[in-house]
Design a protein around this motif. Structure first.
Motif, PDB file in Angstrom:
ATOM      1  N   PHE A 257       0.840  -1.203   0.000  1.00  0.00           N
ATOM      2  CA  PHE A 257       0.000   0.000   0.000  1.00  0.00           C
ATOM      3  C   PHE A 257       0.873   1.251   0.000  1.00  0.00           C
ATOM      4  O   PHE A 257       0.604   2.207  -0.730  1.00  0.00           O
ATOM      5  CB  PHE A 257      -0.926   0.012   1.212  1.00  0.00           C
ATOM      6  N   TYR A 258       1.915   1.265   0.848  1.00  0.00           N
ATOM      7  CA  TYR A 258       2.774   2.446   0.956  1.00  0.00           C
ATOM      8  C   TYR A 258       3.504   2.707  -0.354  1.00  0.00           C
ATOM      9  O   TYR A 258       3.707   3.858  -0.751  1.00  0.00           O
ATOM     10  CB  TYR A 258       3.759   2.266   2.107  1.00  0.00           C
ATOM     11  N   ARG A 259       3.899   1.649  -1.035  1.00  0.00           N
ATOM     12  CA  ARG A 259       4.579   1.797  -2.322  1.00  0.00           C
ATOM     13  C   ARG A 259       3.620   2.377  -3.366  1.00  0.00           C
ATOM     14  O   ARG A 259       3.988   3.259  -4.139  1.00  0.00           O
ATOM     15  CB  ARG A 259       5.117   0.434  -2.768  1.00  0.00           C
ATOM     16  N   THR A 260       2.393   1.895  -3.351  1.00  0.00           N
ATOM     17  CA  THR A 260       1.403   2.399  -4.297  1.00  0.00           C
ATOM     18  C   THR A 260       1.005   3.828  -3.963  1.00  0.00           C
ATOM     19  O   THR A 260       0.744   4.642  -4.853  1.00  0.00           O
ATOM     20  CB  THR A 260       0.159   1.496  -4.309  1.00  0.00           C
ATOM     21  N   ASP A 261       0.961   4.140  -2.680  1.00  0.00           N
ATOM     22  CA  ASP A 261       0.619   5.499  -2.254  1.00  0.00           C
ATOM     23  C   ASP A 261       1.639   6.497  -2.783  1.00  0.00           C
ATOM     24  O   ASP A 261       1.290   7.557  -3.320  1.00  0.00           O
ATOM     25  CB  ASP A 261       0.561   5.534  -0.728  1.00  0.00           C
ATOM     26  N   LEU A 262       2.924   6.164  -2.642  1.00  0.00           N
ATOM     27  CA  LEU A 262       3.970   7.056  -3.139  1.00  0.00           C
ATOM     28  C   LEU A 262       3.943   7.118  -4.661  1.00  0.00           C
ATOM     29  O   LEU A 262       4.194   8.177  -5.254  1.00  0.00           O
ATOM     30  CB  LEU A 262       5.337   6.586  -2.632  1.00  0.00           C
ATOM     31  N   LEU A 263       3.636   6.006  -5.292  1.00  0.00           N
ATOM     32  CA  LEU A 263       3.471   5.981  -6.749  1.00  0.00           C
ATOM     33  C   LEU A 263       2.380   6.965  -7.181  1.00  0.00           C
ATOM     34  O   LEU A 263       2.568   7.763  -8.115  1.00  0.00           O
ATOM     35  CB  LEU A 263       3.129   4.559  -7.198  1.00  0.00           C
TER      36      LEU A 263
END
Length: 411
Positions: A257-263
């Motif tokens: 989720f955190y990776r997608t959020d930053l994406l």
């Protein structure tokens, strides 16, 4: 850092206390583990209807707002696909008033037919004003069932159809209440100028006598992996054409989720984002464009959306967005660009902790995940994301066959 202590009452109510002597205020937040995803597909909108009904009087208290206003308190609530959340802020000296009010409506609503009738009309009017009679208001009534085929995220929190609210009976309402509005299906957070011992005594007096109910065990259908691109066109009397692209992504408590959020931040959070720079500043196809997440507990959506400038076709704008996304997937993520969105995300977390009520809400939400410490771990999760992580998740999420596209044409 949000410091807290926790305990559990005999009836299963989980209680968290965050002491802050620097304020004269107390915040009382009750999160019920029920949202629109828990509804019967033929009776949608009930979680949101209950948000309204809970202010219509309880077993021993005919008026909820009046006693609270007399002691200088304020209250509100919100419903999401995942939870229903009620909160009060008031002077800490008058804290017991909040316990009296919240415990009585957890015990039982008044189930007054007149209150049901009034609130049905209020919700129906809200449905019409916000979703049917407002420009682009019905986007999520169309985009959700396009993106979700099986999971109950396929309907909006307001419900699938007005008739579901219109046809709600008192028996329906009672059944919903006694299934979900239970101490053992709730989390209580008290924050502010309070002590743990004080809260234990108030809980013992006001909440512990409420009997537990049958434990709700959530069993929802999983959404199958989307195997082909989906597209829907609609039209209405709106000022400009609108483009909406929804990509399936991991749920709120998944590390991805955190990776997608930053994406999503790199794609469309601010004026320095790629979509803004390429499609609004350099090549002004859009009057506004951005990207965001639904941030739902079960696998959610990364959404790219924008309204087009006059004279720009939806096909041209869609192709331009696809080009930006493809470039993101194929090229290495610059370290300085990632560092910038990380700092923005951390700043957002820090600002959220300034407000006492936000701390209480965030602690309740983290506790509902099964890990209350998550409220203090998110910054570390954000900083742990690498450029390779973002590149990897971009390749998984931003696939054409993982996308549902809505063309909203101006009629």
């Amino acid at each position: 850092m949000i410091y807290y202590e926790q305990f559990v009452l005999d009836n299963g109510l989980r209680v968290f206390v965050h002491e802050d002597e620097s304020t004269p205020i107390a915040a009382v937040n009750i999160l019920y583990n029920v949202g629109s995803r828990d509804e019967d597909p033929s009776r949608t909108g009930f979680a949101h209807l209950f948000e309204h009904l809970m202010f219509g009087g309880s077993r021993h208290i005919p008026s909820y707002d009046e006693p609270l206003q007399k002691v200088g308190g304020e209250n509100n609530a919100f419903t999401s696909p995942d939870i229903t959340n009620y909160y009060i802020t008031l002077p800490a000296a008058n804290l017991e008033t909040a316990f009296w009010l919240e415990s009585d409506r957890m015990l039982s609503l008044s189930f007054d037919p007149q209150v049901l009738d009034v609130q049905q009309k209020v919700v129906i009017e809200e449905f019409k004003q916000r979703y049917l009679n407002q420009p682009y208001g019905d986007v999520w009534l169309k985009l959700r069932p396009l993106a979700y085929q099986q999971h109950p995220y396929r309907w909006a929190t307001i419900g699938k159809d007005i008739s579901h609210i219109e046809n709600a009976t008192l028996d329906d309402v009672k059944a919903f209440f006694f299934k979900y509005y239970l101490p053992n299906n709730a989390i209580l957070v008290v924050a502010g100028n309070v002590t743990v011992e004080q809260i234990k005594q108030l809980c013992k007096k006001w909440f512990e006598p409420i009997p537990a109910g049958e434990q709700y065990i959530r069993q929802l259908p999983s959404e199958p992996i989307q195997g082909e691109a989906r597209k829907l066109e609609t039209s209405a009397k709106v000022p400009l054409n609108g483009l909406y692209k929804a990509y399936h992504m991991p749920g709120r408590f998944d590390l991805d989720f955190y990776r997608t959020d930053l994406l999503s931040d790199m794609l469309g959070r601010s004026k320095s984002s790629r979509l803004y720079q390429k499609l609004l500043r350099d090549n002004p196809l859009f009057s506004n464009v951005g990207a965001y997440l639904t941030s739902s507990i079960d696998p959610g959506l990364l959404v790219v959306q924008g309204t087009l400038n006059a004279g720009i076709s939806l096909e041209e704008a869609d192709a331009a967005v696809e080009a930006v996304i493809q470039e993101f997937v194929e090229q290495t993520v610059p370290e300085d660009e990632l560092a910038k969105v990380k700092n923005q995300a951390e700043a957002t977390l820090a600002f959220a902790e300034v407000e006492l009520l936000n701390r209480a809400m965030n602690l309740a939400f983290a506790a509902n995940s099964g890990n209350p410490d998550l409220v203090n771990e998110e910054a570390a999760h954000i900083q742990a994301v690498t450029a390779d992580d973002v590149q990897s998740i971009a390749g998984k999420v931003l696939r054409k066959e993982n996308c549902s596209t809505l063309y909203y044409r101006a009629a």
